[in-house]
Design a protein around this motif. Sequence first.
Motif, PDB file in Angstrom:
ATOM      1  N   GLY A 167       0.759  -1.229   0.000  1.00 26.22           N
ATOM      2  CA  GLY A 167       0.000   0.000   0.000  1.00 26.22           C
ATOM      3  C   GLY A 167       0.784   1.270   0.000  1.00 26.22           C
ATOM      4  N   SER A 168       1.798   1.425   0.852  1.00 25.34           N
ATOM      5  CA  SER A 168       2.491   2.692   0.902  1.00 25.34           C
ATOM      6  C   SER A 168       3.766   2.687   0.083  1.00 25.34           C
ATOM      7  N   ILE A 169       4.061   1.607  -0.624  1.00 22.01           N
ATOM      8  CA  ILE A 169       5.102   1.663  -1.634  1.00 22.01           C
ATOM      9  C   ILE A 169       4.490   2.430  -2.799  1.00 22.01           C
ATOM     10  N   PRO A 170       4.887   3.686  -3.027  1.00 20.76           N
ATOM     11  CA  PRO A 170       4.147   4.548  -3.940  1.00 20.76           C
ATOM     12  C   PRO A 170       4.481   4.326  -5.398  1.00 20.76           C
ATOM     13  N   ALA A 171       4.257   3.118  -5.872  1.00 23.50           N
ATOM     14  CA  ALA A 171       4.527   2.803  -7.268  1.00 23.50           C
ATOM     15  C   ALA A 171       3.291   3.073  -8.116  1.00 23.50           C
ATOM     16  N   PRO A 172       3.472   3.226  -9.418  1.00 15.75           N
ATOM     17  CA  PRO A 172       2.306   3.363 -10.294  1.00 15.75           C
ATOM     18  C   PRO A 172       1.392   2.155 -10.162  1.00 15.75           C
ATOM     19  N   THR A 188      13.348   8.110   3.559  1.00 11.10           N
ATOM     20  CA  THR A 188      12.936   7.431   2.326  1.00 11.10           C
ATOM     21  C   THR A 188      12.424   8.407   1.269  1.00 11.10           C
ATOM     22  N   ALA A 189      12.629   9.695   1.469  1.00  9.04           N
ATOM     23  CA  ALA A 189      12.067  10.691   0.540  1.00  9.04           C
ATOM     24  C   ALA A 189      12.526  10.453  -0.893  1.00  9.04           C
ATOM     25  N   ASP A 190      13.829  10.237  -1.086  1.00  5.04           N
ATOM     26  CA  ASP A 190      14.346  10.034  -2.449  1.00  5.04           C
ATOM     27  C   ASP A 190      13.807   8.743  -3.057  1.00  5.04           C
ATOM     28  N   ALA A 191      13.796   7.684  -2.261  1.00  2.00           N
ATOM     29  CA  ALA A 191      13.305   6.399  -2.768  1.00  2.00           C
ATOM     30  C   ALA A 191      11.837   6.486  -3.145  1.00  2.00           C
ATOM     31  N   ARG A 192      11.042   7.162  -2.329  1.00  2.00           N
ATOM     32  CA  ARG A 192       9.614   7.284  -2.625  1.00  2.00           C
ATOM     33  C   ARG A 192       9.387   8.138  -3.878  1.00  2.00           C
ATOM     34  N   HIS A 193      10.228   9.155  -4.058  1.00  2.00           N
ATOM     35  CA  HIS A 193      10.111   9.981  -5.270  1.00  2.00           C
ATOM     36  C   HIS A 193      10.355   9.138  -6.519  1.00  2.00           C
ATOM     37  N   ASP A 194      11.404   8.296  -6.477  1.00  2.00           N
ATOM     38  CA  ASP A 194      11.697   7.440  -7.622  1.00  2.00           C
ATOM     39  C   ASP A 194      10.578   6.441  -7.872  1.00  2.00           C
ATOM     40  N   LEU A 195      10.040   5.863  -6.811  1.00  2.00           N
ATOM     41  CA  LEU A 195       8.979   4.875  -6.965  1.00  2.00           C
ATOM     42  C   LEU A 195       7.729   5.494  -7.570  1.00  2.00           C
ATOM     43  N   LEU A 196       7.481   6.752  -7.230  1.00  2.00           N
ATOM     44  CA  LEU A 196       6.349   7.447  -7.841  1.00  2.00           C
ATOM     45  C   LEU A 196       6.519   7.611  -9.345  1.00  2.00           C
ATOM     46  N   GLN A 197       7.770   7.637  -9.782  1.00  2.00           N
ATOM     47  CA  GLN A 197       8.061   7.743 -11.212  1.00  2.00           C
ATOM     48  C   GLN A 197       8.146   6.375 -11.890  1.00  2.00           C
ATOM     49  N   GLY A 198       7.877   5.318 -11.131  1.00  2.00           N
ATOM     50  CA  GLY A 198       7.937   3.970 -11.687  1.00  2.00           C
ATOM     51  C   GLY A 198       9.336   3.386 -11.717  1.00  2.00           C
ATOM     52  N   LYS A 199      10.289   4.015 -11.021  1.00  2.00           N
ATOM     53  CA  LYS A 199      11.670   3.525 -10.973  1.00  2.00           C
ATOM     54  C   LYS A 199      11.853   2.711  -9.695  1.00  2.00           C
ATOM     55  N   ILE A 200      12.268   1.473  -9.848  1.00  2.00           N
ATOM     56  CA  ILE A 200      12.333   0.592  -8.686  1.00  2.00           C
ATOM     57  C   ILE A 200      13.753   0.384  -8.184  1.00  2.00           C
ATOM     58  N   GLY A 201      14.715   1.137  -8.706  1.00  2.00           N
ATOM     59  CA  GLY A 201      16.103   0.935  -8.307  1.00  2.00           C
ATOM     60  C   GLY A 201      16.341   1.129  -6.824  1.00  2.00           C
ATOM     61  N   LYS A 202      15.534   1.971  -6.181  1.00  2.00           N
ATOM     62  CA  LYS A 202      15.714   2.238  -4.750  1.00  2.00           C
ATOM     63  C   LYS A 202      14.689   1.510  -3.888  1.00  2.00           C
ATOM     64  N   LEU A 203      14.025   0.520  -4.473  1.00  2.00           N
ATOM     65  CA  LEU A 203      13.048  -0.224  -3.691  1.00  2.00           C
ATOM     66  C   LEU A 203      13.722  -0.961  -2.532  1.00  2.00           C
ATOM     67  N   GLY A 204      14.930  -1.494  -2.786  1.00  2.00           N
ATOM     68  CA  GLY A 204      15.658  -2.169  -1.714  1.00  2.00           C
ATOM     69  C   GLY A 204      15.977  -1.222  -0.569  1.00  2.00           C
ATOM     70  N   GLU A 205      16.335   0.011  -0.897  1.00  2.00           N
ATOM     71  CA  GLU A 205      16.611   1.026   0.122  1.00  2.00           C
ATOM     72  C   GLU A 205      15.347   1.335   0.927  1.00  2.00           C
ATOM     73  N   PHE A 206      14.240   1.454   0.214  1.00  2.00           N
ATOM     74  CA  PHE A 206      12.956   1.701   0.870  1.00  2.00           C
ATOM     75  C   PHE A 206      12.613   0.555   1.824  1.00  2.00           C
ATOM     76  N   GLU A 207      12.790  -0.673   1.354  1.00  2.00           N
ATOM     77  CA  GLU A 207      12.437  -1.838   2.168  1.00  2.00           C
ATOM     78  C   GLU A 207      13.336  -1.952   3.388  1.00  2.00           C
ATOM     79  N   ALA A 208      14.632  -1.643   3.243  1.00  2.00           N
ATOM     80  CA  ALA A 208      15.544  -1.699   4.387  1.00  2.00           C
ATOM     81  C   ALA A 208      15.115  -0.700   5.466  1.00  2.00           C
ATOM     82  N   ALA A 209      14.732   0.500   5.026  1.00  2.00           N
ATOM     83  CA  ALA A 209      14.270   1.512   5.981  1.00  2.00           C
ATOM     84  C   ALA A 209      12.971   1.071   6.649  1.00  2.00           C
TER      85      ALA A 209
END
Length: 235
Positions: free
Chosen positions: A19-24, A174-195
């Motif tokens: 839910g709060s993983i802000p992906a498309p 997680t601000a940067d990771a969430r910004h990327d995920l909102l753009q559909g970029k999952i490269g920082k998903l691991g960083e988000f999950e670790a946090a």
Amino acid sequence: MSFGKRVLGKRAKSAAPQGSIPAPRSVVDGVTRLFPKEAWDGQSGDFLRALGLSPDDASNLAPTPDLIQAKFDRMREQQDAFVASINDQLPDMVSVIPWAMVPATVWSMQYGDFLSVTCDMYPSAPWNMMLLPEDQRSALVLELPEHLHVAPSGFDVACNAVIGRVVDEFQRSTADARHDLLQGKIGKLGEFEAARQQTLVTLCHLAYSFGQEIYGEDAFDRHKSMFGDVLGWRI
């Protein structure tokens, strides 16, 4: 007193947080998915599966109020069965009932969605549970304080405020990771999950501190020695 692993084995495995993983979001066959099916092809799909995710399980389905309420209800049913199994192993005429260290009313406050959606943490889950004597006889046998039945007035408000500081730190880190995920970029998903995982640990330790505050350190430590392992506490 030890209850072994028999009861622990009855607990259902929690779904991966959602839910709060802000992906498309993508709607296919009437189902809203956080990561669309095409994201599961190739290296990106390998990466998502390495995190324990899959396209059609609960970890990838957008939450709705009905889904969240169903999880609340399911966790409560699991708690009832779990506590019944514990009581089956206690002496006759001795029983315990659950005490929510983070009061259940906190889930109706400002950070309730963060707890249930981002963290997949619910008030009836073992991480938040103390098992305390239901009556005076049980308290004497177990040498634990009797369940208070009602939390002190205003305690949930104080807990909510402390949790708010944890949420603020998570959002900042997680601000940067969430910004990327909102753009559909999952490269920082691991960083988000670790946090997120570190936040789960922090929230568990907050719950323990709330339990100590209400019942005292000595009683909390005795409870931990008796029930901590079977509850799967991170302490």
